[in-house]
Motif scaffolding. Structure first.
Motif, PDB file in Angstrom:
ATOM      1  N   PRO A  10      63.009  21.281  98.000  1.00 44.11           N
ATOM      2  CA  PRO A  10      61.957  20.247  97.352  1.00 44.11           C
ATOM      3  C   PRO A  10      60.816  20.667  96.718  1.00 44.11           C
ATOM      4  N   GLN A  11      60.367  19.886  95.805  1.00 43.03           N
ATOM      5  CA  GLN A  11      58.972  20.369  94.983  1.00 43.03           C
ATOM      6  C   GLN A  11      58.259  18.823  95.074  1.00 43.03           C
ATOM      7  N   VAL A  12      56.930  19.112  95.016  1.00 46.32           N
ATOM      8  CA  VAL A  12      55.888  17.961  94.646  1.00 46.32           C
ATOM      9  C   VAL A  12      54.998  18.391  93.399  1.00 46.32           C
ATOM     10  N   ALA A  60      51.080  11.536  91.474  1.00 48.19           N
ATOM     11  CA  ALA A  60      51.890  12.591  92.155  1.00 48.19           C
ATOM     12  C   ALA A  60      53.361  12.032  91.949  1.00 48.19           C
ATOM     13  N   GLY A  61      54.152  13.128  92.197  1.00 45.45           N
ATOM     14  CA  GLY A  61      55.630  12.866  92.400  1.00 45.45           C
ATOM     15  C   GLY A  61      56.333  13.949  93.147  1.00 45.45           C
ATOM     16  N   ILE A  62      57.762  13.452  93.489  1.00 39.34           N
ATOM     17  CA  ILE A  62      58.552  14.250  94.262  1.00 39.34           C
ATOM     18  C   ILE A  62      59.776  14.619  93.640  1.00 39.34           C
ATOM     19  N   GLY A  63      60.543  15.562  94.010  1.00 35.39           N
ATOM     20  CA  GLY A  63      61.742  15.892  93.245  1.00 35.39           C
ATOM     21  C   GLY A  63      62.418  17.010  94.017  1.00 35.39           C
ATOM     22  N   ALA A  64      63.479  17.742  93.588  1.00 41.58           N
ATOM     23  CA  ALA A  64      64.214  18.693  94.016  1.00 41.58           C
ATOM     24  C   ALA A  64      64.585  19.649  92.973  1.00 41.58           C
TER      25      ALA A  64
END
Length: 184
Positions: free
Chosen positions: A32-34, A48-52
């Motif tokens: 994961p990454q932010v 802000a966002g989230i992801g992989a």
């Protein structure tokens, strides 16, 4: 047509590491990454966002990354909601083991939801191609884990049609990501 080509490119970037991993001792990393996003127009407006991401080193000096992220922004007292989910393919160049430069492209999928009660405007989904470049750090956390962090500048001119004037045509932005990746 562009969606098909870029989907095939993203699939190749995401699946190629597993083929290489069988022949080398280079693990495929996933995690994961932010992210924090800020645009050129209003540096005080940070979202802000989230992801992989999936990352693989092809050689000591060259790596590949595929990522998908998600962020949502509200404009004009929640009259407009913009959701973005970019699919990114990135080449990474390592002048030293833990520091990299990066260059890549992405398909930036954006949907706009208009929430104005007194205006009848259709919601819209659009896809644009954007480029990014930057650099970062990749620090080992044991034998099969990494702490990653990078700064990217994204060149994107979506030209979203917004009759309310809440969005401008210049959609270039900075992206700071932090992630923890585990080797498979």
């Amino acid at each position: 047509m562009w969606r098909i080509i870029l989907s095939m490119l993203a699939l190749a970037v995401l699946t190629a590491p597993t083929a290489f991993a069988q022949d080398t001792d280079r693990p495929v990393y996933i995690g994961p990454q932010v992210g924090l996003y800020t645009n050129d127009i209003d540096d005080d407006d940070i979202t802000a966002g989230i992801g992989a991401a999936v990352r693989f080193k092809v050689a000591d000096v060259l790596g590949l990354e595929g990522a998908i992220n998600y962020r949502q922004e509200e404009f004009g007292d929640d009259e407009l909601t913009v959701k973005t989910w970019p699919v990114l393919a990135t080449a990474m160049f390592y002048p030293v083991e833990t520091i990299y430069g990066l260059l890549g492209l992405g398909v930036y999928n954006t949907s706009t939801d208009r929430n104005e009660d007194n205006v009848d405007l259709a919601d819209d989904t659009d896809s644009e191609i954007g480029w990014h470049f930057g650099g970062g750090l990749e620090l080992p956390l044991g034998e099969r884990a990494l702490l990653t962090g990078d700064l990217r500048y994204v060149l994107l001119d979506q030209g979203i049609e917004d009759p309310s004037g809440l969005i401008t045509d210049d959609q270039n932005f900075y992206l700071v990501t932090i992630g923890i990746m585990v080797g498979l």
